[in-house]
Enzyme design. Structure first.
Site, PDB file in Angstrom:
ATOM      1  NE  ARG A   1      -0.378   0.956   4.815  1.00 18.01           N
ATOM      2  CZ  ARG A   1      -0.807   0.963   6.065  1.00 18.01           C
ATOM      3  NH1 ARG A   1      -1.920   0.344   6.372  1.00 18.01           N
ATOM      4  NH2 ARG A   1      -0.147   1.601   7.001  1.00 18.01           N
ATOM      5  N   GLY A   2       0.207   2.403  -0.002  1.00 15.80           N
ATOM      6  CA  GLY A   2       0.884   3.700   0.164  1.00 15.80           C
ATOM      7  C   GLY A   2       1.968   3.950  -0.879  1.00 15.80           C
TER       8      GLY A   2
ATOM      9  CG  ASN B   1       8.390   2.010   0.570  1.00 16.83           C
ATOM     10  OD1 ASN B   1       8.268   3.223   0.702  1.00 16.83           O
ATOM     11  ND2 ASN B   1       7.374   1.164   0.791  1.00 16.83           N
TER      12      ASN B   1
ATOM     13  CG  ASN C   1       6.077  10.450  27.720  1.00 17.89           C
ATOM     14  OD1 ASN C   1       6.513  10.498  28.883  1.00 17.89           O
ATOM     15  ND2 ASN C   1       5.380  11.425  27.177  1.00 17.89           N
TER      16      ASN C   1
ATOM     17  CG  ASN D   1       8.356  15.921  13.134  1.00 15.81           C
ATOM     18  OD1 ASN D   1       8.129  17.098  13.463  1.00 15.81           O
ATOM     19  ND2 ASN D   1       7.467  15.156  12.553  1.00 15.81           N
TER      20      ASN D   1
ATOM     21  CE1 TYR E   1       9.362   7.068   9.797  1.00 18.40           C
ATOM     22  CE2 TYR E   1       9.660   9.445   9.733  1.00 18.40           C
ATOM     23  CZ  TYR E   1       9.314   8.266   9.108  1.00 18.40           C
ATOM     24  OH  TYR E   1       8.924   8.273   7.786  1.00 18.40           O
TER      25      TYR E   1
ATOM     26  CE  LYS F   1      11.838   6.254   7.319  1.00 22.50           C
ATOM     27  NZ  LYS F   1      11.819   5.267   6.222  1.00 22.50           N
TER      28      LYS F   1
HETATM   29  P1  NAD Z   1       2.435   2.890   4.952  1.00 27.41           P
HETATM   30  O1  NAD Z   1       2.310   2.602   6.398  1.00 27.41           O
HETATM   31  O2  NAD Z   1       1.221   3.290   4.180  1.00 27.41           O
HETATM   32  O3  NAD Z   1       3.080   1.634   4.204  1.00 27.41           O
HETATM   33  C1  NAD Z   1       4.212   0.945   4.705  1.00 27.41           C
HETATM   34  C2  NAD Z   1       4.209  -0.469   4.194  1.00 27.41           C
HETATM   35  O4  NAD Z   1       5.338  -1.137   4.778  1.00 27.41           O
HETATM   36  C3  NAD Z   1       2.946  -1.254   4.613  1.00 27.41           C
HETATM   37  O5  NAD Z   1       2.414  -1.971   3.525  1.00 27.41           O
HETATM   38  C4  NAD Z   1       3.465  -2.173   5.704  1.00 27.41           C
HETATM   39  O6  NAD Z   1       2.756  -3.399   5.806  1.00 27.41           O
HETATM   40  C5  NAD Z   1       4.916  -2.391   5.254  1.00 27.41           C
HETATM   41  N1  NAD Z   1       5.746  -2.851   6.363  1.00 27.41           N
HETATM   42  C6  NAD Z   1       5.792  -2.342   7.626  1.00 27.41           C
HETATM   43  N2  NAD Z   1       6.614  -3.088   8.392  1.00 27.41           N
HETATM   44  C7  NAD Z   1       7.082  -4.081   7.603  1.00 27.41           C
HETATM   45  C8  NAD Z   1       7.944  -5.173   7.829  1.00 27.41           C
HETATM   46  N3  NAD Z   1       8.490  -5.405   9.035  1.00 27.41           N
HETATM   47  N4  NAD Z   1       8.220  -6.017   6.797  1.00 27.41           N
HETATM   48  C9  NAD Z   1       7.666  -5.804   5.570  1.00 27.41           C
HETATM   49  N5  NAD Z   1       6.830  -4.794   5.303  1.00 27.41           N
HETATM   50  C10 NAD Z   1       6.542  -3.940   6.305  1.00 27.41           C
HETATM   51  O7  NAD Z   1       3.564   4.011   4.833  1.00 27.41           O
HETATM   52  P2  NAD Z   1       3.912   5.019   3.636  1.00 27.41           P
HETATM   53  O8  NAD Z   1       3.382   6.356   3.995  1.00 27.41           O
HETATM   54  O9  NAD Z   1       3.585   4.441   2.320  1.00 27.41           O
HETATM   55  O10 NAD Z   1       5.502   5.095   3.803  1.00 27.41           O
HETATM   56  C11 NAD Z   1       6.422   4.346   3.011  1.00 27.41           C
HETATM   57  C12 NAD Z   1       7.840   4.806   3.352  1.00 27.41           C
HETATM   58  O11 NAD Z   1       7.940   6.211   3.134  1.00 27.41           O
HETATM   59  C13 NAD Z   1       8.209   4.557   4.814  1.00 27.41           C
HETATM   60  O12 NAD Z   1       9.575   4.180   4.881  1.00 27.41           O
HETATM   61  C14 NAD Z   1       8.001   5.925   5.444  1.00 27.41           C
HETATM   62  O13 NAD Z   1       8.766   6.086   6.589  1.00 27.41           O
HETATM   63  C15 NAD Z   1       8.436   6.837   4.315  1.00 27.41           C
HETATM   64  N6  NAD Z   1       7.894   8.214   4.396  1.00 27.41           N
HETATM   65  C16 NAD Z   1       6.547   8.481   4.273  1.00 27.41           C
HETATM   66  C17 NAD Z   1       6.110   9.809   4.313  1.00 27.41           C
HETATM   67  C18 NAD Z   1       4.656  10.186   4.144  1.00 27.41           C
HETATM   68  O14 NAD Z   1       4.335  11.377   4.122  1.00 27.41           O
HETATM   69  N7  NAD Z   1       3.742   9.245   3.976  1.00 27.41           N
HETATM   70  C19 NAD Z   1       7.016  10.843   4.523  1.00 27.41           C
HETATM   71  C20 NAD Z   1       8.368  10.530   4.663  1.00 27.41           C
HETATM   72  C21 NAD Z   1       8.784   9.216   4.590  1.00 27.41           C
END
Ligand code: NAD
Length: 445
Positions: free
Chosen positions: A215-216, A286, A297, A343, A349, A353
């Protein structure tokens, strides 16, 4: 549906209200269209002195069927300025003289690309000052741009001019819609640069492993790389097996249910990719999680789980993936703006990162990686419209959306397009780079 300021002011009463009160109205960004032109209009190309890079860009644009302007026309779609030969800050007048007037006629979603040389390799103090000044000017231009335009700097190492083509194409195109005020560094290619026969399918014949693909942003990465020709190995946790299979089936790839923190995750990915696809060329790390709390906390398990998923798993998996990845492959890591700016409530986090950035830069320079001609880069997304960010409280969410020069959140595809660019075989001269996909977010700028 959750309130979205940008949509509210794009029409009807919201538009009237914003116009009356002088409130910001985000522009619709130009994004990549398969079969579309590289850039919708003429591109002004100019330079200081000999301007060797400008000459190369003119050829590249002619090949791409783009009309090159040498003076601003009524509405140029982009400006490419070569400042690689500046010797002193006085030489920066070239930039003011060219880009200043051109900004007045720039088309919507226009592009400014300024080439320079790395300040670290300057041969005089005045030259180092002039070279470093380029970055400052372009970041400021990014903040002055209107209509969804972007401005970026490309620093080309001496002798590496042949490596710029992929970056020029990426930055002029709609693929870089949400990338602004970044500094790209082009160095000697780590392996032969291979221009694709079709620039709409720059990943044809490649196999790409994408973690967190259910997803995402991960699903968008899988879709974008598949659109560009790659066969996808979509990896996610067993609990996400349903949507994972749906993504893989839709894209004609394969799904692998594995938790990236498992000791044998890397070995399982290698085994799967070899058995199903005969190997792999691209890895996108990703998968990521957040477990936010103020540091005071934050219990040990909250701390550890984030570091395990976001950072330690990558280090562990790479032990198996790097020896197995095909020669001339590409590794792309997903960091975050939080890893650059920090942040509140996200020390765990941010640690993970920021660690990803350290890992990316160190790995890119590793001898075993260089010997295999592999590039290693990272993207650092800012505010991206996902299920995760839709859950942020209204006020914080709107601040996230609006506190960038493009005055809107990015889309998952914007992150995916930048990852795709890092994975092109046409792009082997960009390694160890960390590019923010954040619309020039104020945080950590
Ligand atoms: P999301 O939570 O929608 O998707 C993350 C996916 O990773 C999920 O499908 C989840 O099941 C999978 N996942 C989590 N733990 C896992 C594991 N142990 N093994 C295998 N898969 C695993 O998140 P997103 O918003 O799509 O983010 C994707 C990446 O982008 C992440 O690394 C996040 O930190 C980074 N990111 C996102 C944003 C944002 O604005 N959404 C901003 C900066 C960075």
């Amino acid at each position: 549906m959750a309130f979205n300021y940008g949509q509210f002011v794009s029409g009807g009463v919201g538009k009237q209200l914003a116009t009356t009160l002088g409130l910001p109205r985000p522009s619709r960004l130009r994004r990549h269209k398969v079969g579309g032109s590289l850039v919708p209009g003429e591109v002004l190309v100019a330079g200081h002195g000999d301007a060797p890079v400008a000459e190369r860009v003119r050829h590249l644009l002619a090949e791409a069927g783009v009309t090159v302007a040498s003076r601003p026309s009524t509405s140029v779609a982009g400006v490419v300025l070569d400042l690689t030969t500046v010797e002193t800050p006085a030489d920066l007048e070239t930039l003011r003289g060219v880009v200043g007037p051109a900004l007045k006629t720039l088309a919507p979603s226009g592009r400014i690309i300024v080439f320079g040389r790395p300040p670290e390799s300057a041969t005089s103090v005045a030259q180092a000052a002039a070279r470093r000044a380029v970055e400052g000017i372009v970041r400021s231009i990014g903040k002055e741009m209107r209509g969804g335009g972007t401005a970026n700097t490309v620093l080309v190492a001496e002798g590496a001019d042949a490596g710029i083509d992929a970056t020029v194409r990426f930055l002029l195109s709609g693929r870089s819609a949400y990338v602004s005020a970044q500094v790209f560094r082009v160095e000697a290619p780590v392996a032969d640069i291979v221009a694709p026969s079709d620039w709409d399918r720059p990943l044809a014949g490649k196999v790409a492993v994408v973690t967190g693909a259910a997803r995402g942003i991960g699903a968008a990465i899988a879709e974008t790389l598949a659109r560009d020709g790659a066969t996808i190995v979509a990896v996610d946790v067993p609990a996400a097996g349903g949507p994972l299979a749906e993504v893989a089936n839709r894209l004609g790839g394969s799904a692998l249910q594995v938790d990236v923190t498992a000791d044998d995750a890397g070995a399982k990915i290698v085994e799967h990719a070899q058995a199903r696809h005969g190997g792999f060329d691209i890895v996108v790390h990703n998968a990521g999680i957040t477990r936010d709390k103020l540091l005071a906390n934050t219990e040990a398990d909250r701390w550890d789980s984030v570091l395990q998923v976001n950072l330690l798993s990558i280090l562990r998996m790479n032990e198996a993936l790097i020896p197995a990845i095909n020669h001339g492959g590409h590794i792309v890591n997903v960091s975050s703006i939080a890893g650059i700016a920090g942040n509140r409530g996200q020390t765990n986090y941010a640690a993970s990162k920021a660690g990803v950035i350290g890992m990316t830069q160190s790995l890119a320079a590793d001898q075993a990686i260089l010997d295999k001609g592999i590039t290693v880069n990272a993207v650092a997304p800012g505010f991206i419209e996902t299920e995760m960010t839709a859950k942020i409280p209204l006020a914080t969410r709107e601040i996230g959306r609006l506190t960038n020069s493009l005055q809107q959140g990015g889309l998952p595809i914007d992150v995916a397009e930048t990852i795709g660019y890092f994975a092109w075989d046409a792009n082997r001269a960009v390694t160890g780079n960390v590019v923010r996909v954040c619309g020039q977010m104020i945080l950590g700028a």
